[in-house]
Design an enzyme around this catalytic site. Sequence first.
Site, PDB file in Angstrom:
ATOM      1  N   PHE A  24      12.280  82.468  62.759  1.00  0.00           N
ATOM      2  CA  PHE A  24      12.481  83.680  62.012  1.00  0.00           C
ATOM      3  C   PHE A  24      12.649  84.920  62.960  1.00  0.00           C
ATOM      4  O   PHE A  24      13.494  85.728  62.509  1.00  0.00           O
ATOM      5  CB  PHE A  24      11.403  84.127  61.295  1.00  0.00           C
ATOM      6  CG  PHE A  24      10.966  83.280  60.039  1.00  0.00           C
ATOM      7  CD1 PHE A  24      11.796  83.489  58.848  1.00  0.00           C
ATOM      8  CD2 PHE A  24       9.973  82.489  59.903  1.00  0.00           C
ATOM      9  CE1 PHE A  24      11.604  82.616  57.830  1.00  0.00           C
ATOM     10  CE2 PHE A  24       9.669  81.669  58.924  1.00  0.00           C
ATOM     11  CZ  PHE A  24      10.279  81.966  57.833  1.00  0.00           C
ATOM     12  N   SER A  67      21.883  83.779  57.686  1.00  0.00           N
ATOM     13  CA  SER A  67      22.268  84.875  56.606  1.00  0.00           C
ATOM     14  C   SER A  67      23.508  84.648  55.988  1.00  0.00           C
ATOM     15  O   SER A  67      24.600  83.991  56.530  1.00  0.00           O
ATOM     16  CB  SER A  67      22.211  86.186  57.429  1.00  0.00           C
ATOM     17  OG  SER A  67      22.717  87.065  56.307  1.00  0.00           O
ATOM     18  N   ALA A  68      23.724  85.109  54.701  1.00  0.00           N
ATOM     19  CA  ALA A  68      24.892  85.075  54.214  1.00  0.00           C
ATOM     20  C   ALA A  68      25.832  86.043  54.640  1.00  0.00           C
ATOM     21  O   ALA A  68      27.070  85.870  54.459  1.00  0.00           O
ATOM     22  CB  ALA A  68      24.729  85.416  52.585  1.00  0.00           C
ATOM     23  N   TYR A  80      25.149  92.030  64.589  1.00  0.00           N
ATOM     24  CA  TYR A  80      24.062  91.172  63.921  1.00  0.00           C
ATOM     25  C   TYR A  80      24.467  89.655  63.356  1.00  0.00           C
ATOM     26  O   TYR A  80      24.065  88.594  63.591  1.00  0.00           O
ATOM     27  CB  TYR A  80      23.332  91.999  62.696  1.00  0.00           C
ATOM     28  CG  TYR A  80      22.256  91.000  61.785  1.00  0.00           C
ATOM     29  CD1 TYR A  80      21.453  90.387  62.287  1.00  0.00           C
ATOM     30  CD2 TYR A  80      22.711  90.949  60.552  1.00  0.00           C
ATOM     31  CE1 TYR A  80      20.474  89.706  61.631  1.00  0.00           C
ATOM     32  CE2 TYR A  80      22.103  90.152  59.786  1.00  0.00           C
ATOM     33  CZ  TYR A  80      20.790  89.505  60.164  1.00  0.00           C
ATOM     34  OH  TYR A  80      20.059  88.808  59.586  1.00  0.00           O
ATOM     35  N   LYS A 103      24.041  85.759  64.281  1.00  0.00           N
ATOM     36  CA  LYS A 103      23.561  84.575  63.523  1.00  0.00           C
ATOM     37  C   LYS A 103      24.651  83.362  63.687  1.00  0.00           C
ATOM     38  O   LYS A 103      24.339  81.996  63.717  1.00  0.00           O
ATOM     39  CB  LYS A 103      23.538  85.049  62.065  1.00  0.00           C
ATOM     40  CG  LYS A 103      22.393  86.005  61.913  1.00  0.00           C
ATOM     41  CD  LYS A 103      21.137  85.258  61.921  1.00  0.00           C
ATOM     42  CE  LYS A 103      19.865  86.325  61.817  1.00  0.00           C
ATOM     43  NZ  LYS A 103      18.659  85.590  62.468  1.00  0.00           N
ATOM     44  N   PHE A 130      20.333  84.434  50.991  1.00  0.00           N
ATOM     45  CA  PHE A 130      21.092  85.768  50.467  1.00  0.00           C
ATOM     46  C   PHE A 130      20.100  87.006  50.429  1.00  0.00           C
ATOM     47  O   PHE A 130      19.731  87.539  51.535  1.00  0.00           O
ATOM     48  CB  PHE A 130      21.692  85.553  48.827  1.00  0.00           C
ATOM     49  CG  PHE A 130      22.967  84.657  49.172  1.00  0.00           C
ATOM     50  CD1 PHE A 130      22.748  83.415  49.793  1.00  0.00           C
ATOM     51  CD2 PHE A 130      24.135  84.935  49.022  1.00  0.00           C
ATOM     52  CE1 PHE A 130      23.849  82.532  50.118  1.00  0.00           C
ATOM     53  CE2 PHE A 130      25.167  84.342  49.099  1.00  0.00           C
ATOM     54  CZ  PHE A 130      25.184  83.039  49.899  1.00  0.00           C
TER      55      PHE A 130
HETATM   56  P1  NAD Z   1      11.263  91.080  60.120  1.00  0.00           P
HETATM   57  O1  NAD Z   1      11.933  92.061  60.963  1.00  0.00           O
HETATM   58  O2  NAD Z   1      10.346  91.494  59.045  1.00  0.00           O
HETATM   59  O3  NAD Z   1      10.791  89.781  60.885  1.00  0.00           O
HETATM   60  C1  NAD Z   1      11.217  89.510  62.224  1.00  0.00           C
HETATM   61  C2  NAD Z   1      10.099  89.325  63.037  1.00  0.00           C
HETATM   62  O4  NAD Z   1      10.618  88.949  64.582  1.00  0.00           O
HETATM   63  C3  NAD Z   1       9.374  90.657  63.304  1.00  0.00           C
HETATM   64  O5  NAD Z   1       7.817  90.305  63.044  1.00  0.00           O
HETATM   65  C4  NAD Z   1       9.587  90.786  64.783  1.00  0.00           C
HETATM   66  O6  NAD Z   1       8.523  91.677  65.476  1.00  0.00           O
HETATM   67  C5  NAD Z   1       9.811  89.435  65.377  1.00  0.00           C
HETATM   68  N1  NAD Z   1      10.401  89.529  66.764  1.00  0.00           N
HETATM   69  C6  NAD Z   1      11.856  90.033  66.848  1.00  0.00           C
HETATM   70  N2  NAD Z   1      12.214  89.918  67.962  1.00  0.00           N
HETATM   71  C7  NAD Z   1      11.373  89.102  68.693  1.00  0.00           C
HETATM   72  C8  NAD Z   1      11.259  88.756  69.901  1.00  0.00           C
HETATM   73  N3  NAD Z   1      12.118  88.714  70.998  1.00  0.00           N
HETATM   74  N4  NAD Z   1      10.162  87.922  70.312  1.00  0.00           N
HETATM   75  C9  NAD Z   1       9.023  87.926  69.399  1.00  0.00           C
HETATM   76  N5  NAD Z   1       8.860  88.434  68.111  1.00  0.00           N
HETATM   77  C10 NAD Z   1      10.385  88.958  67.849  1.00  0.00           C
HETATM   78  O7  NAD Z   1      12.550  90.159  59.557  1.00  0.00           O
HETATM   79  P2  NAD Z   1      12.631  89.401  58.205  1.00  0.00           P
HETATM   80  O8  NAD Z   1      13.163  89.976  56.973  1.00  0.00           O
HETATM   81  O9  NAD Z   1      11.363  88.654  58.056  1.00  0.00           O
HETATM   82  O10 NAD Z   1      14.020  88.213  58.593  1.00  0.00           O
HETATM   83  C11 NAD Z   1      13.472  87.092  59.260  1.00  0.00           C
HETATM   84  C12 NAD Z   1      14.474  86.326  59.495  1.00  0.00           C
HETATM   85  O11 NAD Z   1      15.573  86.061  58.638  1.00  0.00           O
HETATM   86  C13 NAD Z   1      15.628  87.220  60.707  1.00  0.00           C
HETATM   87  O12 NAD Z   1      16.147  86.277  61.615  1.00  0.00           O
HETATM   88  C14 NAD Z   1      16.643  87.757  59.846  1.00  0.00           C
HETATM   89  O13 NAD Z   1      17.753  88.046  60.708  1.00  0.00           O
HETATM   90  C15 NAD Z   1      16.910  86.840  58.787  1.00  0.00           C
HETATM   91  N6  NAD Z   1      17.321  87.217  57.552  1.00  0.00           N
HETATM   92  C16 NAD Z   1      16.756  88.245  56.853  1.00  0.00           C
HETATM   93  C17 NAD Z   1      17.314  88.628  55.856  1.00  0.00           C
HETATM   94  C18 NAD Z   1      16.803  89.863  55.056  1.00  0.00           C
HETATM   95  O14 NAD Z   1      17.227  90.480  54.184  1.00  0.00           O
HETATM   96  N7  NAD Z   1      15.296  90.191  55.421  1.00  0.00           N
HETATM   97  C19 NAD Z   1      18.337  88.104  55.259  1.00  0.00           C
HETATM   98  C20 NAD Z   1      19.315  87.180  56.083  1.00  0.00           C
HETATM   99  C21 NAD Z   1      18.404  86.767  57.117  1.00  0.00           C
END
Ligand code: NAD
Length: 329
Positions: free
Chosen positions: A80, A124-125, A148, A152, A177
């Site tokens: 993640f 991601s979408a 960003y 992905k 999504f």
């Molecule tokens: P989030 O920011 O809440 O969680 C990501 C976590 O990764 C955070 O806790 C952050 O501290 C940690 N992190 C970032 N870089 C790091 C590194 N170099 N080393 C260690 N830890 C690191 O985000 P989320 O909403 O939980 O999203 C999780 C994943 O899903 C991400 O990759 C995001 O791009 C993807 N995503 C999220 C969404 C959304 O809308 N939330 C949609 C599509 C995809």
Amino acid sequence: MKVLVTGGLGYIGSHTVVELLENGDEVIIIDNLVNSKLEVLEKIKKITGKNATFYQYDLCDYSKVSEVFEKERPDAVIHFAGLKAVGESVSKPLTYYENNLLSTINLLKCMAKYNVKKIVFSSSATVYGKPKTLPIREDASLHTTNPYGTTKLMIENILTDLYNSDSSFDITILRYFNPIGSHKSGLLGENPNGIPNNLMPYVVRVARGELPVLNIFGDDYPTIDGTGVRDYIHVLDLAHGHILALNNKIHGLKIYNLGTGKGTSVLELVKMFEKVNNVKVNYQIVKRRDGDIAECYASSDKAKNELGFTCKYTLEDMCLDSYNYHDAN
Ligand code: NAD
Ligand code: UDP
């Protein structure tokens, strides 16, 4: 199974860790807390009664990642961790490329070295760009519009190349999504720093009186009421999708959309939020946001047929739970 969860204290990661622990899996978390808080670890314990092993390490530091693999020898990885703010990625592209790509490459190098072959990756979408047809299927053309999204897509390509070089890798790419909602306990959820970019956290803050008014970006799209349409999915359904992906019997490189398959407009979401929470959300229509698309919703057939993925939670649940978390925090 012993599962290494990167970014496990973040919004989606923490909900997934809870489900893993509840299923009896052993969980190792690497998170550098760049966008999360250590207190989430305690909350996970409070909900599940179980401990996850936590390393506050940056995945960009190869030696630290390697140390965790050497010590923990996980069976599988859910990845993640990453930076995710679209606007910030435009102003700080190098930070995004460095963090998201380097962390992934370090992780994959360690997986290869320690013979850990199963990975589930958060895509991601956004990789679909402006969709040509709806609902969006996994075989739609890919096109990104910001750094960003490009990270992905680049990671998807890296994973594909890795699989082509070594088909013993078992790789699942999940294209999310729009995740919203929070854990039923009210202990876990999403509470971004500063002014939120995404719709739901903004709605919640307006409902709480912490922000004066919701700006709705355009009411002249060719949609049901002119406002933008998205596929909102409850974070608990999304978390469950990762468990299904880990246990998928189909081996290889697989790509699945995780969405409900249903589009909801901004106004529909606002109205539902007001109704179920019995609150008022002040809004005004402003001009379209640059780069926004009119409609985006998933075809969820492939995830349903191959993973058995279906969504349990409704838009009502999503609105209730999003507000409940904020209320509780
Ligand atoms: P989030 O920011 O809440 O969680 C990501 C976590 O990764 C955070 O806790 C952050 O501290 C940690 N992190 C970032 N870089 C790091 C590194 N170099 N080393 C260690 N830890 C690191 O985000 P989320 O909403 O939980 O999203 C999780 C994943 O899903 C991400 O990759 C995001 O791009 C993807 N995503 C999220 C969404 C959304 O809308 N939330 C949609 C599509 C995809
Ligand atoms: N949106 C809005 N006001 C906001 C934030 C978002 O009207 O303050 C709209 C946006 O134009 C889009 C939908 O809400 O139609 C979802 O936006 P979000 O940023 O949450 O997700 P994304 O556009 O990345 O799918």
